[in-house]
Scaffold this motif. Structure first.
Motif, mmCIF file in Angstrom:
data_model
loop_
_atom_site.group_PDB
_atom_site.id
_atom_site.type_symbol
_atom_site.label_atom_id
_atom_site.label_comp_id
_atom_site.label_asym_id
_atom_site.label_seq_id
_atom_site.Cartn_x
_atom_site.Cartn_y
_atom_site.Cartn_z
ATOM 1 N N PRO A 68 -1.772 15.152 0.197
ATOM 2 C CA PRO A 68 -1.161 13.930 0.727
ATOM 3 C C PRO A 68 -2.106 12.751 0.588
ATOM 4 O O PRO A 68 -3.325 12.890 0.670
ATOM 5 C CB PRO A 68 -0.910 14.270 2.192
ATOM 6 C CG PRO A 68 -1.781 15.425 2.483
ATOM 7 C CD PRO A 68 -2.001 16.160 1.210
ATOM 8 N N LYS A 69 -1.495 11.599 0.372
ATOM 9 C CA LYS A 69 -2.279 10.377 0.227
ATOM 10 C C LYS A 69 -3.020 10.089 1.518
ATOM 11 O O LYS A 69 -2.456 10.169 2.596
ATOM 12 C CB LYS A 69 -1.353 9.203 -0.103
ATOM 13 C CG LYS A 69 -0.895 9.195 -1.530
ATOM 14 C CD LYS A 69 0.198 8.160 -1.711
ATOM 15 C CE LYS A 69 1.533 8.711 -1.239
ATOM 16 N NZ LYS A 69 2.598 7.733 -1.227
ATOM 17 N N SER A 70 -4.262 9.787 1.389
ATOM 18 C CA SER A 70 -5.042 9.462 2.568
ATOM 19 C C SER A 70 -4.970 7.960 2.813
ATOM 20 O O SER A 70 -5.120 7.166 1.903
ATOM 21 C CB SER A 70 -6.487 9.884 2.343
ATOM 22 O OG SER A 70 -7.200 9.760 3.530
ATOM 23 N N ALA A 71 -4.671 7.615 4.026
ATOM 24 C CA ALA A 71 -4.537 6.193 4.328
ATOM 25 C C ALA A 71 -5.376 5.864 5.549
ATOM 26 O O ALA A 71 -5.289 6.528 6.568
ATOM 27 C CB ALA A 71 -3.071 5.852 4.603
ATOM 28 N N VAL A 72 -6.207 4.892 5.426
ATOM 29 C CA VAL A 72 -6.982 4.444 6.581
ATOM 30 C C VAL A 72 -6.202 3.323 7.248
ATOM 31 O O VAL A 72 -5.887 2.313 6.632
ATOM 32 C CB VAL A 72 -8.376 3.945 6.162
ATOM 33 C CG1 VAL A 72 -9.138 3.442 7.386
ATOM 34 C CG2 VAL A 72 -9.149 5.054 5.494
ATOM 35 N N VAL A 73 -5.830 3.541 8.477
ATOM 36 C CA VAL A 73 -5.070 2.542 9.208
ATOM 37 C C VAL A 73 -5.974 1.949 10.274
ATOM 38 O O VAL A 73 -6.521 2.667 11.093
ATOM 39 C CB VAL A 73 -3.835 3.174 9.889
ATOM 40 C CG1 VAL A 73 -2.989 2.096 10.523
ATOM 41 C CG2 VAL A 73 -3.052 3.982 8.896
ATOM 42 N N THR A 74 -6.182 0.694 10.238
ATOM 43 C CA THR A 74 -6.941 0.057 11.296
ATOM 44 C C THR A 74 -6.021 -0.909 12.003
ATOM 45 O O THR A 74 -5.487 -1.827 11.398
ATOM 46 C CB THR A 74 -8.156 -0.688 10.737
ATOM 47 O OG1 THR A 74 -8.880 0.210 9.916
ATOM 48 C CG2 THR A 74 -9.057 -1.141 11.847
ATOM 49 N N ILE A 75 -5.845 -0.657 13.279
ATOM 50 C CA ILE A 75 -4.965 -1.513 14.049
ATOM 51 C C ILE A 75 -5.840 -2.424 14.899
ATOM 52 O O ILE A 75 -6.906 -2.026 15.334
ATOM 53 C CB ILE A 75 -4.047 -0.669 14.941
ATOM 54 C CG1 ILE A 75 -3.382 0.420 14.102
ATOM 55 C CG2 ILE A 75 -2.996 -1.522 15.611
ATOM 56 C CD1 ILE A 75 -2.997 1.612 14.916
ATOM 57 N N GLY A 76 -5.415 -3.599 15.136
ATOM 58 C CA GLY A 76 -6.183 -4.467 16.016
ATOM 59 C C GLY A 76 -6.435 -5.826 15.386
ATOM 60 O O GLY A 76 -6.544 -6.810 16.088
ATOM 61 N N VAL A 80 8.692 4.066 14.309
ATOM 62 C CA VAL A 80 8.017 4.255 13.028
ATOM 63 C C VAL A 80 7.235 2.988 12.700
ATOM 64 O O VAL A 80 7.762 1.886 12.818
ATOM 65 C CB VAL A 80 9.022 4.533 11.884
ATOM 66 C CG1 VAL A 80 8.281 4.861 10.598
ATOM 67 C CG2 VAL A 80 9.961 5.655 12.254
ATOM 68 N N SER A 81 5.999 3.173 12.310
ATOM 69 C CA SER A 81 5.192 2.022 11.936
ATOM 70 C C SER A 81 5.464 1.681 10.478
ATOM 71 O O SER A 81 5.075 2.412 9.575
ATOM 72 C CB SER A 81 3.716 2.361 12.134
ATOM 73 O OG SER A 81 2.908 1.366 11.592
ATOM 74 N N MET A 82 6.194 0.612 10.262
ATOM 75 C CA MET A 82 6.401 0.126 8.899
ATOM 76 C C MET A 82 6.505 -1.392 8.947
ATOM 77 O O MET A 82 6.685 -1.963 10.020
ATOM 78 C CB MET A 82 7.623 0.770 8.239
ATOM 79 C CG MET A 82 8.939 0.622 8.957
ATOM 80 S SD MET A 82 10.241 1.456 8.003
ATOM 81 C CE MET A 82 11.607 1.367 9.120
#
Lengths: 319, 279
Positions: free
Chosen positions: B8-16, B120-122
């Motif tokens: 699976p594609k690795s995704a770095v999500v940074t919220i803030g 869902v986060s989109m």
């Protein structure tokens, strides 16, 4: 390798015109407010100028790490911030400050009624949810049979989701959420609507999921479930981390504290109930006096206008 | 679960982080996910007409009734020939309805998508594009009716008709700006939806759709020219009727488009982050 890192998270949940301004003084308490856990929860409320409730301090200074293969249980009372924390991790709520870094694809099931188009069929929802989660059509079609089989919904998948029972929605939601093998799976109270057979099946699937070094973050009130699926636990209390450690140890401390708090609350609730009864008796006497004066029944019409004028006065008083 | 699956594609999500760059990223990412908003929009359309026998044909039939009725009754008040007046109304009202739909649907765009935004986060722009696509679909059906009626009445496109194409592009840019802005504001301030509804109702009377601007003089002509909708409709309708739109109309439309984009950027950068709390 997947990884979840949360640093010093703060989140105030704003409320908009949902809480009326209290128009009467709080009932006097016979319980020492210093020791009362009941009061404790009220302290997370944020009040504006005229004492109106404008928000909730939902999360205060949350920090934790979940390494690859980690299985974190989140426990806490109702309103302690579990769901809000999960929604921040899922990327739905942006925190006021702090940082969330999630390395890996995330799937969350925070509410079984959300993330579904109720008028669309189960099959359409599989497509919509898959696309929303960033999956390609090819991936969705590859997984469709697996989702259908795991959910055991059969031909119901051709019917609109609004015809499903809560348990059926949960089955479909869980089947979709786990079918695409996310790196990070976030679940909130999802077992509450499932029957025993499905619970067993879902627990087995979660275990096979964590064996593949995925990260599981699970909020629950079920100690048995948390102990069966998680290794570490986080105890949230009024938006703060009260304890973190091995799941059994945290659960012991949590259970002890809950028993203590419940005792306090029972005493307090009894006192409030008595105060309310005394108040009701007093109001009843006033109404009876009014009735004998006017010779009219205080019920129906009278109480309707009494309520209306109270609302009116409150509206004026606010200005 | 199969083993042959690609990792699976690795995704770095940074919220803030938030602000203007996040807003533009949201729009660009949303536009990139054609499959998502297209599927959502098609699902919406199917649901709306699922249990009716004629289904989507209703859009076309009701538009044909409307144009027919208006041309019959209002045509008498205009000096234009019947075939020209029908074309004038058929194109003009389709564009007017599209523009009004951007404001009205815009007020609902995020409120109606609550279930998805909260689960869902989109990119939020997915919901905007889904809503715009629904309106484009309706517009396309209406224009099919319009062109069919016009062809029957002897209308033939002239070379100048191509001038309407940049107009459609401008419409889409405006649609994104309007729906995003109104979506955010109406989610926070629920009165906005009611306010816009009460205003859009009178717009049909002050916009040259059922009457011809060139035939008016004095104060009413000035009111028509002060109305931005006049110019938005003109840049599409004039070329299709064989006229070159006034340069001033194009200038006004472009100026308003820039203004709307600026407003959308400010509201988007400022309000976007808190949207999930409001719905």
């Amino acid at each position: 390798m997947s990884h979840v890192s949360v640093k010093n998270l703060f989140l105030n949940y704003p409320l908009y015109q949902q809480a009326p301004i209290p128009d009467k003084p709080q009932i006097a308490h016979s319980v020492d407010p210093e020791n009362s856990a009941h009061n404790h929860r009220n302290e997370t409320l944020i009040r504006g100028g005229n004492n109106a409730i404008i928000g909730v301090r939902a999360l205060s200074g949350i920090s934790f790490e979940v390494p690859s293969g980690g299985r974190l249980a989140i426990m806490g009372e109702n309103g302690s911030g579990k769901t809000t924390l999960l929604q921040v991790l899922a990327g739905i709520y942006a925190p006021d400050s702090g940082e969330v870094v999630i390395d890996g694809q995330t799937t969350s099931v925070v509410n079984i009624n959300l993330g579904m188009s109720l008028e669309a069929s189960g099959h359409n929802n599989i497509t919509l949810r898959g696309l929303a989660a960033g999956r390609s059509r090819r991936e969705i079609e590859e997984r469709r049979a697996d989702i259908a089989a795991f959910s055991e919904l059969g031909e119901f998948l051709d019917l609109p989701v609004q015809t499903y029972s809560a348990g059926m929605r949960m089955r479909l939601n869980f089947a979709i959420a786990t079918a695409f093998q996310p790196d990070v799976l976030i679940l909130d109270e999802w077992l509450s609507a499932g029957d025993a057979a499905f619970r067993k099946k879902a627990t087995a699937r979660m275990q096979s999921f964590v064996e593949q070094a995925g990260i599981l973050i699970l909020a629950s009130h079920s100690r048995a479930l948390m102990e069966a699926t998680c290794d570490r636990a986080l105890w949230l209390d009024c938006g703060q981390i009260r304890a973190e450690g091995k799941v059994g140890e945290v659960a012991n401390a949590y259970d002890e504290e809950m028993i203590r708090r419940q005792k306090d609350r029972d005493i307090r609730a009894q006192a409030e109930l008595e105060a309310a009864r005394a108040h009701a008796t007093f109001v009843g006497q006033v109404d009876q006096a009014a009735q004998s004066e006017n010779g009219r029944s205080p019920s129906g019409f009278y109480s309707f206008f009494a309520r209306l004028s109270r609302i009116f006065l409150r509206a004026i008083g606010r200005k | 679960m199969r083993e042959s699956e690609l990792p699976p594609k690795s995704a770095v999500v940074t919220i803030g982080r938030h602000g203007l760059s996040d807003f533009f990223a949201d729009i660009l990412q949303g536009i990139g996910k054609v499959d998502v908003w297209f599927t959502f929009a098609m699902d919406d359309m199917q649901q709306r007409y699922r249990r009716s026998a004629l289904g989507l044909l209703w859009i076309m039939m009701s538009y044909a009734f409307f144009v027919g009725g208006i041309s019959f009754f209002f045509g008498a008040f205009s000096q234009a020939s019947p075939d020209r007046f029908i074309a004038y109304v058929a194109i003009g009202y389709a564009m007017f309805a599209f523009l009004m739909a951007q404001v009205q649907d815009g007020c609902q765009v995020f409120v109606n998508a609550t279930t998805w935004i909260k689960s869902v986060s989109m990119p939020f722009s997915i919901h905007v594009l889904r809503s715009i696509f629904r309106a484009v679909f309706t517009l396309a059906l209406n224009l099919i009716v319009a062109f069919s009626a016009m062809l029957v009445m002897g209308w033939r496109p002239e070379l100048v008709a191509f001038l309407c194409l940049p107009g459609f592009v401008i419409y889409l840019i405006n649609a994104i700006a309007i729906q995003y802005t109104f979506g955010l504001i109406a989610a926070r301030y629920r009165d906005v939806a009611h306010l816009t509804n009460s205003i859009t109702r009178i717009m049909i009377f002050v916009t040259p759709v059922l009457w011809v601007r060139e035939e008016l003089t004095g104060a009413r002509a000035i009111v028509a020219d002060l109305n931005p909708l006049t110019h938005y409709i003109e840049i599409i309708r004039a070329p299709l009727l064989g006229d070159v739109p006034r340069l001033s109309s194009w200038a006004i439309v472009l100026a308003i488009t820039v203004l709307l984009l600026a407003i959308a950027s400010v509201t988007g950068a400022h309000m976007r982050r808190r949207l999930p709390y409001w719905i």
